[in-house]
Design a protein around this motif. Structure first.
Motif, PDB file in Angstrom:
ATOM      1  N   GLU B 135      -7.573 -12.156  -1.797  1.00 36.31           N
ATOM      2  CA  GLU B 135      -6.124 -12.015  -1.671  1.00 36.31           C
ATOM      3  C   GLU B 135      -5.721 -11.413  -0.327  1.00 36.31           C
ATOM      4  O   GLU B 135      -4.605 -11.627   0.146  1.00 36.31           O
ATOM      5  N   ALA B 266       2.360 -15.913   1.463  1.00 38.81           N
ATOM      6  CA  ALA B 266       1.245 -15.264   0.756  1.00 38.81           C
ATOM      7  C   ALA B 266      -0.064 -15.367   1.530  1.00 38.81           C
ATOM      8  O   ALA B 266      -1.139 -15.460   0.948  1.00 38.81           O
ATOM      9  N   ARG B 271      -1.386 -10.159   4.356  1.00 38.86           N
ATOM     10  CA  ARG B 271      -1.413  -9.114   3.333  1.00 38.86           C
ATOM     11  C   ARG B 271      -2.408  -7.997   3.676  1.00 38.86           C
ATOM     12  O   ARG B 271      -2.196  -6.844   3.324  1.00 38.86           O
ATOM     13  N   THR B 354       6.182  -6.596  -6.348  1.00 38.58           N
ATOM     14  CA  THR B 354       6.367  -7.826  -5.589  1.00 38.58           C
ATOM     15  C   THR B 354       7.530  -8.627  -6.150  1.00 38.58           C
ATOM     16  O   THR B 354       8.368  -9.159  -5.415  1.00 38.58           O
TER      17      THR B 354
END
Lengths: 131, 516
Positions: B135, B266, B271, B354
């Motif tokens: 992620e 994303a 991130r 989020t």
């Protein structure tokens, strides 16, 4: 207040690089022996309206390149297609060549600031071609 | 053992082997590590267990030069000190960061390892790839890349006064004197040795502390103030024979909205450079110049973080900014606790946060902003001096004149050029530098500070270039030492707390040897 402004700015400024800017698809209209011209290059751009905004700035910054023929030649040259022949090249492979070229320009620092955006020289010229 | 100095008999006398002034990260670390055996340690703390407005006012001062947070808000004056509103960011300095120090990274390494535990980190690794996940993973930077990845690990954060209160109460040979303010440092006639400390309480009680060794651990601004106020024998202040005390004040310039990035929605690479949780540890990746580029282009140490557009990038996830009206309704202590614990709780609820963020701020997918912080060459004109205003105890207050590095904007621009190159080379996205000429927004308008006070009693082997020597001993005074970030001769782009703790442990080791 700033958050809102930032969001609006970010939305308006959606001028990402080639992975997002170039129009995908398979309908590239060149056949064997075709020539990569300005119209074909323009057709690669997904959002010509936004590209035009950047292109306008680029042309103002570099008046020596302020002509479609000059820009087309420079782009073709940078892609290693000096005579403009794109025999048997598919749209996908051209996009791939462009992508590789742009990444390479970023890698060696061949970048240009246009309206605050730091773009690879070739993608900036592509925008200018849309103007 | 804790003792309230206000309840001691008038003209009390405190006797110890080591007397430490200030119970923040440095003082508490030092006291905990020194105690044991037959050693007698006294730790003087100006405040109590909790925030008190009258004590806090002793931090009041004047700010001239570049804007700065008021001095009585930037720091906290009670048990645990400024760690009571610490955000928790940790990273050890690297070899290049310590290039101007009298010792290298190998000297600090074992103390850093202990500091990890004291700061309650769950891991000892600061290798970015060790924190990579599907992620959130760092940009793949090829060999010879202009940038390098780094990672900050976040302490819970450790409130030293709360976390180690029981240890301090139970430690053999240690007495923590609360509400005990250092008023004056007495020396022998030559000014070459400290003979005692004058101690005062706000209720009027006064006494004296005597020890073999004295350590000032009162903070990056206060350490200089205490030395400058000690002007009975050395008229310019203790340790100030070369006019260095208070000079070279350093803090991290912090630019919260330096550039916009458009990348894939994303993006795991984006991130990685924001606060996120990996195996229960809050981390934050950052990008900085490679050592080679930093040397070649003479760039300062810098760190670029990345936030989704719309998140309060000015403070980050770890610090909720309360509306002033709400803050004023609460005591400082409660406000600080709420400010720090609530966002951390929310941060662990990643999905709801989020979700809320996406809807509340209409966050467009793929739009990000950068946050930039940097170090700079130490500037002697950036300094702490004294005013003629006296505080409630009769001590002269502080004047802070923080000078920004002259090439701040140029270097920030260059740092973002390097980032734009890497984003483009890797096909991750594109970057737009904010400026009044293009986006109508000048990032310098929102330039702030890291609230990290460093350099005012800098360390150098040469007394003409530093206030303390490599052992943190004040040049020319045999038994006076300084702990904390005021001894940093230069700084990186990091929160100083972890290095403060490591240096305190190193000083403790030195004092143990000296005590025998």
């Amino acid at each position: 207040m700033r958050k809102t402004r930032r969001v609006v700015l970010a939305c308006l400024a959606c001028t990402p690089g080639l992975p997002l800017m170039l129009r995908a698809g398979s309908g590239f209209a060149t056949g064997d022996g075709g020539e990569l011209d300005a119209a074909m290059l323009r057709s690669l751009v997904a959002d010509p309206r936004r590209a035009r905004l950047l292109g306008y700035r680029y042309r103002a910054q570099f008046p020596a390149e302020d002509h479609p023929d000059v820009l087309t030649d420079l782009i073709r040259s940078s892609l290693g297609l000096p005579d403009g022949r794109v025999a048997a090249i598919t749209r996908a492979s051209l996009l791939s060549v462009l992508d590789a070229r742009v990444r390479s320009e970023f890698g060696v620092g061949n970048i240009v600031g246009v309206d605050g955006w730091l773009l690879a020289r070739t993608e900036a010229r592509l925008c200018a071609l849309c103007e | 053992m804790f003792v309230d100095a206000r309840t001691l008999p008038p003209k009390f006398i405190i006797d110890a082997d080591v007397c430490i002034v200030g119970a923040g990260a440095a003082g508490i670390t030092l006291a905990r590590d020194l105690c044991g055996g037959t050693r007698k340690i006294a730790l003087l703390e100006s405040g109590n267990f909790d925030f008190d407005a009258d004590t806090q006012k002793l931090y009041a001062g004047e700010v001239v030069g570049h804007a700065y947070t008021p001095l009585d808000r930037d720091r906290l004056r009670y048990l645990g000190g400024t760690t009571n509103h610490w955000q928790g960011s940790c990273r050890p300095f690297d070899a290049l960061d310590l290039a101007d120090w009298p010792f290298g990274v190998d000297e600090l390494a074992p103390f850093y390892r202990q500091a990890d535990d004291i700061c309650q980190l769950s891991s000892h690794t600061f290798e970015p790839m060790d924190w990579s996940s599907e992620e959130a993973r760092p940009l793949e930077l090829g060999e010879g890349a202009s940038l390098k990845n780094g990672v900050f690990l976040y302490s819970p954060p450790t409130r030293f006064g709360t976390a180690y209160r029981n240890d301090l109460a139970a430690a053999a040979g240690l007495t923590v004197y609360l509400n005990a303010n250092l008023l004056q440092i007495d020396t022998d006639d030559a000014g070459t040795g400290v003979s005692g400390l004058q101690v005062a309480c706000l209720n009027g009680n006064r006494g004296r502390a005597r020890a073999r060794f004295y350590v000032l651990a009162a903070g990056g601004i206060e350490n200089a103030r205490l030395l400058l106020n000690a002007d009975q024998v050395q008229k310019s202040g203790l340790g100030n024979q070369y006019d260095l005390v208070g000079r070279y004040f350093m803090d991290h310039p912090f630019v919260p909205l330096a550039a916009t990035i458009v990348a894939h929605a994303a993006s795991p690479q984006m991130r990685f450079y924001d606060h996120h949780v990996v195996r229960g540890q809050i981390i934050e990746g950052y990008l900085s110049a490679s050592d080679e580029v930093r040397r070649k282009e003479k760039l300062p140490p810098f760190a670029i973080g990345i936030r989704p557009a719309g998140v309060n990038v000015n403070e980050g996830v770890g610090n909720l900014r309360l509306p002033p009206a709400l803050r004023n309704m609460m005591s400082e202590n409660i406000a600080n606790r709420l400010t720090y614990y609530l966002p951390r709780l929310l941060n662990r609820m990643e999905t709801p946060v989020t979700w809320i963020n996406d809807r509340l701020w209409l966050n467009p997918p793929g739009a990000y902003t950068t946050v930039y912080t940097c170090g700079a060459d130490p500037d002697p004109a950036s300094r702490v001096t004294l005013t003629n205003t006296l505080d409630a105890l009769g001590m002269r207050e502080t004047r802070l004149d923080w000078r920004l590095p002259a090439d701040l904007e140029r270097n920030m621009h260059r740092a973002h050029e390097l980032l734009a190159q890497e984003l483009g080379r890797s096909g991750t996205g594109r970057l737009r530098i904010e400026s009044s000429a293009t986006t109508g927004y000048d990032p310098m308008e929102d330039l702030g500070e890291g609230h990290h006070h460093m350099g005012t009693t800098r360390m150098h082997d040469d007394p003409r270039r530093g206030v303390v020597d490599a052992d943190s001993r004040v040049h020319g005074i045999g038994n006076l030492f300084i702990a904390g970030s005021s001894v940093f001769p230069s700084y990186a782009c990091d929160d100083p707390t972890m290095t403060i703790v490591a240096l305190a442990l190193r000083l403790s080791s030195h004092l143990k040897s000296a005590l025998g």
